[in-house]
Motif scaffolding. Structure first.
Motif, PDB file in Angstrom:
ATOM      1  N   LYS A  46       0.649   5.067   2.220  1.00  0.00           N
ATOM      2  CA  LYS A  46       0.410   4.705   0.826  1.00  0.00           C
ATOM      3  C   LYS A  46      -0.208   3.318   0.647  1.00  0.00           C
ATOM      4  O   LYS A  46      -1.012   3.107  -0.253  1.00  0.00           O
ATOM      5  CB  LYS A  46       1.735   4.788   0.050  1.00  0.00           C
ATOM      6  CG  LYS A  46       1.603   4.528  -1.416  1.00  0.00           C
ATOM      7  CD  LYS A  46       2.930   4.692  -2.127  1.00  0.00           C
ATOM      8  CE  LYS A  46       2.765   4.444  -3.596  1.00  0.00           C
ATOM      9  NZ  LYS A  46       3.951   4.791  -4.355  1.00  0.00           N
ATOM     10  N   ASP A  47       0.115   2.389   1.523  1.00  0.00           N
ATOM     11  CA  ASP A  47      -0.418   1.028   1.369  1.00  0.00           C
ATOM     12  C   ASP A  47      -1.708   0.790   2.163  1.00  0.00           C
ATOM     13  O   ASP A  47      -2.185  -0.341   2.244  1.00  0.00           O
ATOM     14  CB  ASP A  47       0.645  -0.009   1.748  1.00  0.00           C
ATOM     15  CG  ASP A  47       1.160   0.156   3.166  1.00  0.00           C
ATOM     16  OD1 ASP A  47       0.899   1.210   3.785  1.00  0.00           O
ATOM     17  OD2 ASP A  47       1.819  -0.774   3.659  1.00  0.00           O
TER      18      ASP A  47
ATOM     19  N   ARG B 189      -1.620  15.587  -9.620  1.00  0.00           N
ATOM     20  CA  ARG B 189      -1.871  14.148  -9.780  1.00  0.00           C
ATOM     21  C   ARG B 189      -2.704  13.620  -8.613  1.00  0.00           C
ATOM     22  O   ARG B 189      -3.637  12.843  -8.805  1.00  0.00           O
ATOM     23  CB  ARG B 189      -0.556  13.377  -9.859  1.00  0.00           C
ATOM     24  CG  ARG B 189       0.192  13.521 -11.145  1.00  0.00           C
ATOM     25  CD  ARG B 189       1.446  12.637 -11.154  1.00  0.00           C
ATOM     26  NE  ARG B 189       2.296  13.010 -12.263  1.00  0.00           N
ATOM     27  CZ  ARG B 189       3.448  13.683 -12.146  1.00  0.00           C
ATOM     28  NH1 ARG B 189       3.910  14.031 -10.959  1.00  0.00           N
ATOM     29  NH2 ARG B 189       4.146  13.982 -13.215  1.00  0.00           N
ATOM     30  N   ILE B 190      -2.336  14.055  -7.417  1.00  0.00           N
ATOM     31  CA  ILE B 190      -3.037  13.583  -6.219  1.00  0.00           C
ATOM     32  C   ILE B 190      -4.464  14.097  -6.172  1.00  0.00           C
ATOM     33  O   ILE B 190      -5.411  13.341  -5.928  1.00  0.00           O
ATOM     34  CB  ILE B 190      -2.253  13.974  -4.946  1.00  0.00           C
ATOM     35  CG1 ILE B 190      -0.945  13.188  -4.886  1.00  0.00           C
ATOM     36  CG2 ILE B 190      -3.087  13.732  -3.688  1.00  0.00           C
ATOM     37  CD1 ILE B 190       0.029  13.669  -3.828  1.00  0.00           C
TER      38      ILE B 190
ATOM     39  N   LEU C 279      -5.204   4.211  -0.987  1.00  0.00           N
ATOM     40  CA  LEU C 279      -4.186   5.244  -1.189  1.00  0.00           C
ATOM     41  C   LEU C 279      -3.147   4.879  -2.244  1.00  0.00           C
ATOM     42  O   LEU C 279      -2.510   5.770  -2.802  1.00  0.00           O
ATOM     43  CB  LEU C 279      -3.526   5.599   0.145  1.00  0.00           C
ATOM     44  CG  LEU C 279      -4.441   6.315   1.130  1.00  0.00           C
ATOM     45  CD1 LEU C 279      -3.700   6.647   2.409  1.00  0.00           C
ATOM     46  CD2 LEU C 279      -5.041   7.577   0.519  1.00  0.00           C
ATOM     47  N   GLU C 280      -2.988   3.611  -2.559  1.00  0.00           N
ATOM     48  CA  GLU C 280      -2.059   3.265  -3.620  1.00  0.00           C
ATOM     49  C   GLU C 280      -2.544   3.807  -4.974  1.00  0.00           C
ATOM     50  O   GLU C 280      -1.761   3.968  -5.897  1.00  0.00           O
ATOM     51  CB  GLU C 280      -1.840   1.758  -3.697  1.00  0.00           C
ATOM     52  CG  GLU C 280      -3.075   0.976  -4.052  1.00  0.00           C
ATOM     53  CD  GLU C 280      -2.862  -0.530  -4.005  1.00  0.00           C
ATOM     54  OE1 GLU C 280      -3.728  -1.244  -4.532  1.00  0.00           O
ATOM     55  OE2 GLU C 280      -1.840  -0.973  -3.436  1.00  0.00           O
ATOM     56  N   LYS C 281      -3.836   4.116  -5.071  1.00  0.00           N
ATOM     57  CA  LYS C 281      -4.390   4.727  -6.288  1.00  0.00           C
ATOM     58  C   LYS C 281      -4.229   6.253  -6.271  1.00  0.00           C
ATOM     59  O   LYS C 281      -4.445   6.897  -7.290  1.00  0.00           O
ATOM     60  CB  LYS C 281      -5.865   4.370  -6.436  1.00  0.00           C
ATOM     61  CG  LYS C 281      -6.109   2.893  -6.691  1.00  0.00           C
ATOM     62  CD  LYS C 281      -7.588   2.612  -6.821  1.00  0.00           C
ATOM     63  CE  LYS C 281      -7.815   1.130  -7.082  1.00  0.00           C
ATOM     64  NZ  LYS C 281      -9.260   0.829  -7.172  1.00  0.00           N
ATOM     65  N   VAL C 282      -3.878   6.798  -5.116  1.00  0.00           N
ATOM     66  CA  VAL C 282      -3.752   8.244  -4.954  1.00  0.00           C
ATOM     67  C   VAL C 282      -2.317   8.705  -5.111  1.00  0.00           C
ATOM     68  O   VAL C 282      -2.027   9.721  -5.727  1.00  0.00           O
ATOM     69  CB  VAL C 282      -4.320   8.685  -3.588  1.00  0.00           C
ATOM     70  CG1 VAL C 282      -4.059  10.151  -3.327  1.00  0.00           C
ATOM     71  CG2 VAL C 282      -5.804   8.359  -3.501  1.00  0.00           C
ATOM     72  N   PHE C 283      -1.392   7.933  -4.504  1.00  0.00           N
ATOM     73  CA  PHE C 283       0.022   8.292  -4.561  1.00  0.00           C
ATOM     74  C   PHE C 283       0.701   7.496  -5.660  1.00  0.00           C
ATOM     75  O   PHE C 283       0.898   6.300  -5.528  1.00  0.00           O
ATOM     76  CB  PHE C 283       0.695   7.999  -3.219  1.00  0.00           C
ATOM     77  CG  PHE C 283       0.171   8.830  -2.079  1.00  0.00           C
ATOM     78  CD1 PHE C 283       0.387  10.203  -2.033  1.00  0.00           C
ATOM     79  CD2 PHE C 283      -0.534   8.235  -1.037  1.00  0.00           C
ATOM     80  CE1 PHE C 283      -0.092  10.967  -0.978  1.00  0.00           C
ATOM     81  CE2 PHE C 283      -1.007   8.988   0.020  1.00  0.00           C
ATOM     82  CZ  PHE C 283      -0.777  10.363   0.054  1.00  0.00           C
ATOM     83  N   PRO C 284       1.057   8.158  -6.758  1.00  0.00           N
ATOM     84  CA  PRO C 284       1.674   7.418  -7.879  1.00  0.00           C
ATOM     85  C   PRO C 284       3.055   6.901  -7.539  1.00  0.00           C
ATOM     86  O   PRO C 284       3.719   7.387  -6.677  1.00  0.00           O
ATOM     87  CB  PRO C 284       1.734   8.467  -8.985  1.00  0.00           C
ATOM     88  CG  PRO C 284       1.410   9.779  -8.388  1.00  0.00           C
ATOM     89  CD  PRO C 284       0.900   9.559  -7.020  1.00  0.00           C
TER      90      PRO C 284
ATOM     91  N   THR D  61       3.858  10.601   1.572  1.00  0.00           N
ATOM     92  CA  THR D  61       2.731   9.784   1.122  1.00  0.00           C
ATOM     93  C   THR D  61       1.844   9.344   2.293  1.00  0.00           C
ATOM     94  O   THR D  61       1.589   8.166   2.500  1.00  0.00           O
ATOM     95  CB  THR D  61       3.182   8.575   0.267  1.00  0.00           C
ATOM     96  OG1 THR D  61       4.025   7.723   1.029  1.00  0.00           O
ATOM     97  CG2 THR D  61       3.892   9.024  -1.002  1.00  0.00           C
ATOM     98  N   THR D  62       1.361  10.361   3.026  1.00  0.00           N
ATOM     99  CA  THR D  62       0.478  10.112   4.170  1.00  0.00           C
ATOM    100  C   THR D  62      -0.776  10.974   4.064  1.00  0.00           C
ATOM    101  O   THR D  62      -0.787  12.000   3.388  1.00  0.00           O
ATOM    102  CB  THR D  62       1.170  10.439   5.505  1.00  0.00           C
ATOM    103  OG1 THR D  62       1.540  11.827   5.518  1.00  0.00           O
ATOM    104  CG2 THR D  62       2.380   9.560   5.748  1.00  0.00           C
TER     105      THR D  62
END
Length: 189
Positions: free
Chosen positions: A168-169, A43-44, A184-189, A148-149
Motif C-alpha cells: 500500500k505504501d 473502489r480499487i 498504491l496509497e491512491k488505490v487502496f482506501p 493491500t498488495t
C-alpha cells in the motif's frame, strides 16, 4: 438457451445466446460463473482505471474496465462458434486498435489487472494466469484487496516472471507503460 451445464463445453457463440444473469467466462469451452464484485473491489478498480485513464490521455493505448469480453485467442475474423476462451478481466489496457471490436476485444490485451476475491482467487492465479501467459499478455497484475498488495508479472521469453510484490505504501512503474507511475496509497482506501 439456458444457463450452461458444468459437464459440457461451450463456444462464445453459445454464451451470447444464453438467458443469463451474472458474468460467465470460458476456458477451452468450460464455463465459469464469476460473482458480482464487492464495493471494495469496485473502489480499487475505479481508482486504478482513473489513474490509468488520466495517464493515457495522449497515448495510443486505451483502458477498459469490466464488464468487457476479451476473446484471448481470436481475431476479428474468427467465427464466434470457434472461440472457446473468453474472459471478463477487471481492467485491461489495449494498445493495438485492431484488437478493439465494436462489441468485444480480440486477442491478448497488453496489460491485465485482476482483483482477487475469495471465490475467484484460484481461477485468477492459476487458470487465467496460464491463459494470459499463453495468449501473450505483456503484463499481469494480481491485486489483493485484503492484504493491500499488487503482484506484478511481466512476460519474458513467453513466460510470466514476477518482477515485484508491492504494498500500500509503494509506487509501481508499469513495465509496459514505464512513464506511468501508480501510487498504491491512491488505490487502496
Amino acid at each position: 438457451m439456458s444457463i450452461p451445464n458444468e459437464k459440457e463445453r461451450y463456444t462464445y457463440a453459445d454464451y451470447l445466446h444464453w438467458n443469463k444473469e451474472g458474468r460467465y467466462e470460458g476456458t477451452d469451452g468450460i464455463v465459469f460463473m464469476t460473482p458480482s464484485p464487492t464495493p471494495q473491489h469496485q473502489r480499487i478498480v475505479t481508482a486504478l482505471s482513473a489513474l490509468f485513464f488520466h495517464h493515457l490521455q495522449n497515448h495510443p493505448c486505451e483502458v477498459f474496465v469490466a464488464p468487457i469480453d476479451v476473446c484471448l485467442f481470436a481475431t476479428k475474423d474468427t467465427p464466434l462458434h470457434d472461440i472457446k476462451d473468453w474472459y471478463v478481466p477487471d481492467l485491461i489496457i489495449v494498445c493495438d486498435p485492431n484488437k478493439i471490436g465494436s462489441e468485444r476485444i480480440y486477442g491478448a490485451p497488453d496489460f491485465v489487472v485482476e482483483i482477487l476475491s475469495p471465490s475467484t482467487a484460484k481461477h485468477d492465479r492459476i487458470t487465467k494466469f496460464r491463459s494470459y501467459e499463453q495468449a501473450g499478455v505483456k503484463e499481469y497484475w494480481i491485486v489483493d484487496p485484503i492484504h493491500t498488495t499488487v503482484e506484478v508479472y511481466v512476460l519474458q521469453n513467453d513466460r510470466f516472471q514476477q518482477i515485484g510484490m508491492y504494498y500500500k505504501d509503494n509506487s509501481i512503474s508499469a513495465h509496459t507503460l514505464p512513464e506511468c507511475i501508480i501510487e498504491l496509497e491512491k488505490v487502496f482506501p
